[in-house]
Write a protein that holds these residues in place. Sequence first.
Motif, mmCIF file in Angstrom:
data_model
loop_
_atom_site.group_PDB
_atom_site.id
_atom_site.type_symbol
_atom_site.label_atom_id
_atom_site.label_comp_id
_atom_site.label_asym_id
_atom_site.label_seq_id
_atom_site.Cartn_x
_atom_site.Cartn_y
_atom_site.Cartn_z
ATOM 1 N N MET A 1 -11.703 8.146 -1.759
ATOM 2 C CA MET A 1 -10.970 9.177 -2.441
ATOM 3 C C MET A 1 -9.602 9.423 -1.803
ATOM 4 O O MET A 1 -8.791 10.101 -2.395
ATOM 5 C CB MET A 1 -11.770 10.483 -2.440
ATOM 6 C CG MET A 1 -12.899 10.518 -3.457
ATOM 7 S SD MET A 1 -12.371 10.284 -5.157
ATOM 8 C CE MET A 1 -11.410 11.739 -5.457
ATOM 9 N N THR A 2 -9.367 8.879 -0.652
ATOM 10 C CA THR A 2 -8.092 9.136 0.007
ATOM 11 C C THR A 2 -6.911 8.665 -0.828
ATOM 12 O O THR A 2 -5.949 9.402 -1.011
ATOM 13 C CB THR A 2 -8.052 8.433 1.384
ATOM 14 O OG1 THR A 2 -9.150 8.910 2.145
ATOM 15 C CG2 THR A 2 -6.762 8.724 2.102
ATOM 16 N N PRO A 4 -6.633 8.063 -4.218
ATOM 17 C CA PRO A 4 -6.346 8.852 -5.423
ATOM 18 C C PRO A 4 -5.738 10.215 -5.110
ATOM 19 O O PRO A 4 -4.843 10.683 -5.821
ATOM 20 C CB PRO A 4 -7.703 9.001 -6.102
ATOM 21 C CG PRO A 4 -8.533 7.896 -5.580
ATOM 22 C CD PRO A 4 -8.028 7.620 -4.193
ATOM 23 N N ILE A 5 -6.201 10.859 -4.034
ATOM 24 C CA ILE A 5 -5.639 12.164 -3.662
ATOM 25 C C ILE A 5 -4.194 11.999 -3.220
ATOM 26 O O ILE A 5 -3.311 12.755 -3.634
ATOM 27 C CB ILE A 5 -6.501 12.821 -2.572
ATOM 28 C CG1 ILE A 5 -7.874 13.170 -3.146
ATOM 29 C CG2 ILE A 5 -5.807 14.053 -2.011
ATOM 30 C CD1 ILE A 5 -8.885 13.598 -2.114
ATOM 31 N N GLN A 6 -3.929 11.006 -2.384
ATOM 32 C CA GLN A 6 -2.560 10.751 -1.939
ATOM 33 C C GLN A 6 -1.671 10.429 -3.127
ATOM 34 O O GLN A 6 -0.561 10.940 -3.234
ATOM 35 C CB GLN A 6 -2.539 9.581 -0.957
ATOM 36 C CG GLN A 6 -1.127 9.141 -0.575
ATOM 37 C CD GLN A 6 -1.130 7.841 0.226
ATOM 38 O OE1 GLN A 6 -2.171 7.369 0.659
ATOM 39 N NE2 GLN A 6 0.026 7.259 0.411
ATOM 40 N N HIS A 7 -2.172 9.627 -4.023
ATOM 41 C CA HIS A 7 -1.414 9.227 -5.206
ATOM 42 C C HIS A 7 -1.029 10.452 -6.038
ATOM 43 O O HIS A 7 0.102 10.571 -6.495
ATOM 44 C CB HIS A 7 -2.262 8.246 -6.030
ATOM 45 C CG HIS A 7 -1.525 7.594 -7.144
ATOM 46 N ND1 HIS A 7 -0.586 6.615 -6.927
ATOM 47 C CD2 HIS A 7 -1.596 7.773 -8.489
ATOM 48 C CE1 HIS A 7 -0.105 6.215 -8.104
ATOM 49 N NE2 HIS A 7 -0.707 6.913 -9.063
ATOM 50 N N ALA A 8 -1.960 11.377 -6.206
ATOM 51 C CA ALA A 8 -1.685 12.581 -6.991
ATOM 52 C C ALA A 8 -0.730 13.522 -6.270
ATOM 53 O O ALA A 8 0.192 14.067 -6.876
ATOM 54 C CB ALA A 8 -2.998 13.309 -7.303
ATOM 55 N N LEU A 9 -0.924 13.697 -4.968
ATOM 56 C CA LEU A 9 -0.089 14.632 -4.222
ATOM 57 C C LEU A 9 1.357 14.168 -4.081
ATOM 58 O O LEU A 9 2.271 14.993 -4.000
ATOM 59 C CB LEU A 9 -0.687 14.881 -2.833
ATOM 60 C CG LEU A 9 -1.987 15.684 -2.807
ATOM 61 C CD1 LEU A 9 -2.530 15.745 -1.388
ATOM 62 C CD2 LEU A 9 -1.766 17.087 -3.359
ATOM 63 N N HIS A 11 3.071 12.450 -6.289
ATOM 64 C CA HIS A 11 3.746 12.265 -7.586
ATOM 65 C C HIS A 11 5.032 13.059 -7.629
ATOM 66 O O HIS A 11 5.054 14.197 -7.221
ATOM 67 C CB HIS A 11 2.830 12.690 -8.730
ATOM 68 C CG HIS A 11 3.485 12.605 -10.068
ATOM 69 N ND1 HIS A 11 3.676 11.402 -10.693
ATOM 70 C CD2 HIS A 11 4.013 13.552 -10.861
ATOM 71 C CE1 HIS A 11 4.290 11.626 -11.854
ATOM 72 N NE2 HIS A 11 4.499 12.927 -11.964
ATOM 73 N N ARG A 14 5.831 7.894 -4.931
ATOM 74 C CA ARG A 14 4.640 7.217 -4.437
ATOM 75 C C ARG A 14 4.887 6.562 -3.083
ATOM 76 O O ARG A 14 5.968 6.029 -2.820
ATOM 77 C CB ARG A 14 4.179 6.135 -5.422
ATOM 78 C CG ARG A 14 3.969 6.622 -6.817
ATOM 79 C CD ARG A 14 2.781 7.562 -6.905
ATOM 80 N NE ARG A 14 2.517 7.870 -8.306
ATOM 81 C CZ ARG A 14 2.020 8.997 -8.717
ATOM 82 N NH1 ARG A 14 1.740 9.938 -7.865
ATOM 83 N NH2 ARG A 14 1.800 9.200 -9.992
#
Length: 92
Positions: A1-2, A4-9, A11, A14
Motif C-alpha cells: 500500500m505504500t 498507492p498512498i505515495q502516488h495519491a499524496l 498528486h 509524482r
Amino acid sequence: MTFPIQHALLHPHRAPSATVSALSLEKTFSLDFRPVEAARYPLLGLAQAAMAAGGTAPAIYNAANEVAVAAFLAGARPSLRFRGPWNRFSPA
C-alpha cells in the motif's frame, strides 16, 4: 500500500519510479478468467447486488465487510465463514 498512498499524496507531482522500466504483464504472465463458483464464494452475489443497486449500497456492503474482518482479527469470530453482518444488509 505504500506506493498507492505515495502516488495519491504527491498528486500531481509524482515521485520518480523505483523501477527501471514499466512492468509488462503480457510478457510476465497471462491471466485466465473462469466463471465464479457461487458455492465457494457465497457472498459474491450480495456484493454484485450491492453494485447493481448503486448509491450507497456498495459502501454499506464494504462497511459490513470491515466489521466482519475486524471481529475476526479481534478473535470475536473463529472464522470468516459466516454471514453475520451481511444478513442485515439488503441493497433493495
